[in-house]
Enzyme design. Sequence first.
Site, PDB file in Angstrom:
ATOM      1  N   GLU A 117      11.442-113.933 -22.103  1.00 21.97           N
ATOM      2  CA  GLU A 117      10.965-114.135 -23.600  1.00 21.97           C
ATOM      3  C   GLU A 117       9.888-112.862 -23.711  1.00 21.97           C
ATOM      4  O   GLU A 117       8.913-113.177 -23.189  1.00 21.97           O
ATOM      5  CB  GLU A 117      10.095-115.369 -23.796  1.00 21.97           C
ATOM      6  CG  GLU A 117      11.225-116.755 -23.525  1.00 21.97           C
ATOM      7  CD  GLU A 117      12.147-116.828 -24.409  1.00 21.97           C
ATOM      8  OE1 GLU A 117      12.231-116.374 -25.640  1.00 21.97           O
ATOM      9  OE2 GLU A 117      13.254-117.561 -23.959  1.00 21.97           O
TER      10      GLU A 117
ATOM     11  N   CYS B 151       3.879-113.714 -30.447  1.00 18.95           N
ATOM     12  CA  CYS B 151       5.111-112.669 -30.589  1.00 18.95           C
ATOM     13  C   CYS B 151       5.936-113.013 -31.547  1.00 18.95           C
ATOM     14  O   CYS B 151       6.617-111.916 -32.068  1.00 18.95           O
ATOM     15  CB  CYS B 151       5.910-113.582 -29.295  1.00 18.95           C
ATOM     16  SG  CYS B 151       6.566-115.034 -29.250  1.00 18.95           S
TER      17      CYS B 151
HETATM   18  P1  NAD Z   1       2.325-108.924 -19.685  1.00 17.37           P
HETATM   19  O1  NAD Z   1       3.729-108.517 -19.591  1.00 17.37           O
HETATM   20  O2  NAD Z   1       1.220-107.754 -19.660  1.00 17.37           O
HETATM   21  O3  NAD Z   1       2.133-109.879 -18.564  1.00 17.37           O
HETATM   22  C1  NAD Z   1       2.777-111.183 -18.493  1.00 17.37           C
HETATM   23  C2  NAD Z   1       2.595-111.892 -17.208  1.00 17.37           C
HETATM   24  O4  NAD Z   1       3.540-111.042 -16.210  1.00 17.37           O
HETATM   25  C3  NAD Z   1       1.323-112.115 -16.758  1.00 17.37           C
HETATM   26  O5  NAD Z   1       1.085-113.347 -16.040  1.00 17.37           O
HETATM   27  C4  NAD Z   1       1.144-110.947 -15.651  1.00 17.37           C
HETATM   28  O6  NAD Z   1       0.028-111.013 -14.632  1.00 17.37           O
HETATM   29  C5  NAD Z   1       2.444-110.889 -15.129  1.00 17.37           C
HETATM   30  N1  NAD Z   1       2.955-109.596 -14.509  1.00 17.37           N
HETATM   31  C6  NAD Z   1       2.368-108.348 -14.671  1.00 17.37           C
HETATM   32  N2  NAD Z   1       2.919-107.428 -13.706  1.00 17.37           N
HETATM   33  C7  NAD Z   1       3.988-108.090 -13.180  1.00 17.37           C
HETATM   34  C8  NAD Z   1       4.978-107.752 -12.248  1.00 17.37           C
HETATM   35  N3  NAD Z   1       5.315-106.525 -11.821  1.00 17.37           N
HETATM   36  N4  NAD Z   1       5.788-108.647 -11.589  1.00 17.37           N
HETATM   37  C9  NAD Z   1       5.616-110.140 -12.131  1.00 17.37           C
HETATM   38  N5  NAD Z   1       4.707-110.337 -12.864  1.00 17.37           N
HETATM   39  C10 NAD Z   1       4.020-109.457 -13.743  1.00 17.37           C
HETATM   40  O7  NAD Z   1       2.284-109.401 -21.082  1.00 17.37           O
HETATM   41  P2  NAD Z   1       1.008-110.255 -21.865  1.00 17.37           P
HETATM   42  O8  NAD Z   1       0.098-109.175 -22.434  1.00 17.37           O
HETATM   43  O9  NAD Z   1       0.298-111.290 -21.005  1.00 17.37           O
HETATM   44  O10 NAD Z   1       1.461-110.876 -22.955  1.00 17.37           O
HETATM   45  C11 NAD Z   1       1.767-110.328 -24.241  1.00 17.37           C
HETATM   46  C12 NAD Z   1       3.246-110.139 -24.483  1.00 17.37           C
HETATM   47  O11 NAD Z   1       4.061-111.422 -24.171  1.00 17.37           O
HETATM   48  C13 NAD Z   1       3.622-109.576 -25.778  1.00 17.37           C
HETATM   49  O12 NAD Z   1       4.465-108.499 -25.764  1.00 17.37           O
HETATM   50  C14 NAD Z   1       4.376-110.621 -26.649  1.00 17.37           C
HETATM   51  O13 NAD Z   1       5.077-110.518 -27.734  1.00 17.37           O
HETATM   52  C15 NAD Z   1       4.799-111.371 -25.401  1.00 17.37           C
HETATM   53  N6  NAD Z   1       5.233-113.014 -25.669  1.00 17.37           N
HETATM   54  C16 NAD Z   1       6.452-113.329 -25.957  1.00 17.37           C
HETATM   55  C17 NAD Z   1       6.726-114.515 -26.131  1.00 17.37           C
HETATM   56  C18 NAD Z   1       7.990-115.093 -26.538  1.00 17.37           C
HETATM   57  O14 NAD Z   1       8.373-116.376 -26.493  1.00 17.37           O
HETATM   58  N7  NAD Z   1       9.147-114.147 -26.672  1.00 17.37           N
HETATM   59  C19 NAD Z   1       5.752-115.671 -26.452  1.00 17.37           C
HETATM   60  C20 NAD Z   1       4.294-115.082 -26.037  1.00 17.37           C
HETATM   61  C21 NAD Z   1       4.102-113.511 -25.792  1.00 17.37           C
END
Ligand code: NAD
Length: 520
Positions: free
Chosen positions: A251, A285
């Site tokens: 997502e 999002c």
């Molecule tokens: P992010 O991608 O920076 O981090 C998400 C998660 O991934 C965190 O827990 C982080 O620690 C982890 N992570 C980071 N590097 C990783 C790796 N190499 N391997 C595994 N895990 C790793 O996102 P964010 O800044 O926390 O969230 C914002 C983003 O989330 C925005 O793009 C937003 O649109 C999206 N989002 C999408 C939805 C949806 O339902 N489509 C809902 C909410 C947020």
Amino acid sequence: MESGTAARSTESNGAPAPAADSIEVHNPATGDLIKAVPVDSPEAVAATVARVRANQPEWEAMGVEGRYYWLGKLRDWIFDNQDRVLETMKRETGKVHADAMNEPVYLTDLINFYGSRATKFLAEDSLRPHSALLAAKKLRVQYRPHPVVGIISPWNFPLILSIGDAIPALQAGAAVVIKPSEFTPLGPAELIEAWKTEIGAPDVFDCVQGIGETGGALVDAVDFIQFTGSERTGKKVMARAAETLTPVSLELGGKDPMIVLADADLDRAANAAAWGGMMNSGQICMSVERIYVEEPAYDEFVGKLTREVSRLRQGADNASNPKDVGAMTSPNQTAIVEEHVSDALAAGAKALTGGKRVEGPGDYFEPTVLVDVDHSMKVMRDETFGPVVGVMKVRDAEEAIRFANDTRYGLSGSVFGERERAEQVARRVECGAINVNDVLVNYFATEVPMGGWKSSGIGSRHGEGGIKKYCRSESVVITRFGGKREPSWYPYTKSRRRLIGPLTRLFNARDWRRRLGLKP
Ligand code: NAD
């Protein structure tokens, strides 16, 4: 040290402690340090997954009702401890009270939704054979959970996007391990601690803390990954999961359009745009990020929207002094919002209200309405994820649809206008979910799937698919009757050959000449 960054802790004598990294969690509304959370090593992640894996068969054997009993206890605990849950949410995200309330409301509703429907959603399928050649077979499909589901979540809705995804997985019979965002690790940990200790539920639900290394270790150890976060990290997670052929549901980000047709109720459309764009400081999002307005309605709509947004009260709220718009949860995101707005302003856009970061304490960006924007600007192309909307005038609905679809994202969107016309326009917007005369509401209509097209993701949550994705299907083909041998088995005799050809011709041909083996 910024919130969500790892800090190497030191022993009391000042020497560095071996591998004792921790995450410092700050309150974005004030900048105050809340606490440091120890990071789980890859070995600790593997041990946690192994522990819940060992308990999963018993959890699965409890059946839907047995599992709903425990999830129902979690729902009751959330109601009984709502103030505490909200306090943690507000402290680690900087949300205002009304925005934080979405988290317990969604979770308690979702527990009831899946608890009361899982029996139907996961019921064994019974199918009739399509061919007379299989008439002696009984066809069944049963759904068995992936033993351990790993959930990696972001910081914008720390409970909805972690515990919320765990609910259908647990209800399906999987064990679950969550890795919360490093910016908001406290809320998910608090609920899981309650599950284990205060509720005393089976030991099939845990969390691990850390950043990318911890997330990667979780991907390696589990049987299914539910990831919510950025497109960039989603690609990394998918690549890592490919190494163990672990299935993923992603997502990801969005750049949701709103289309306002000339025959819309412009008060409703403007109020919806203000709320849909600024709620949770635009850190959703599915936030309204870009708005396309048919020419005859443009001036009036922009006037109403600007008035509504400029009236919003921003800051750390409390019961005696409530606010509408809270803080930015992640400092990295504030920098992105600032960059998008200054890029637009430099290229000729105008801020009718807002337009800059608010001086401290705390991390705030003013609710902002931009006009004179176009698709060469970052603010209309890339995910801003902040309290900013860009508004463009369009000639007609066709042009609005063209602009709405001119994006690499496809999460959701909205269309405002006379109901039938708006619905026709909505059906042509390329995204996973679209609202007619409302915004964001599809997320709470948990009957319908919520997932992104294009770069907004793979897979979806909610509805029947939202619980079935945590299961593997097993087709069970049962022979009701048959002799010592099937006609297709050994030995391959001449008489069988003479039988099989005409028989398959008889059943598979669709005209009588061929069925009877006659020349065409
Ligand atoms: P992010 O991608 O920076 O981090 C998400 C998660 O991934 C965190 O827990 C982080 O620690 C982890 N992570 C980071 N590097 C990783 C790796 N190499 N391997 C595994 N895990 C790793 O996102 P964010 O800044 O926390 O969230 C914002 C983003 O989330 C925005 O793009 C937003 O649109 C999206 N989002 C999408 C939805 C949806 O339902 N489509 C809902 C909410 C947020």
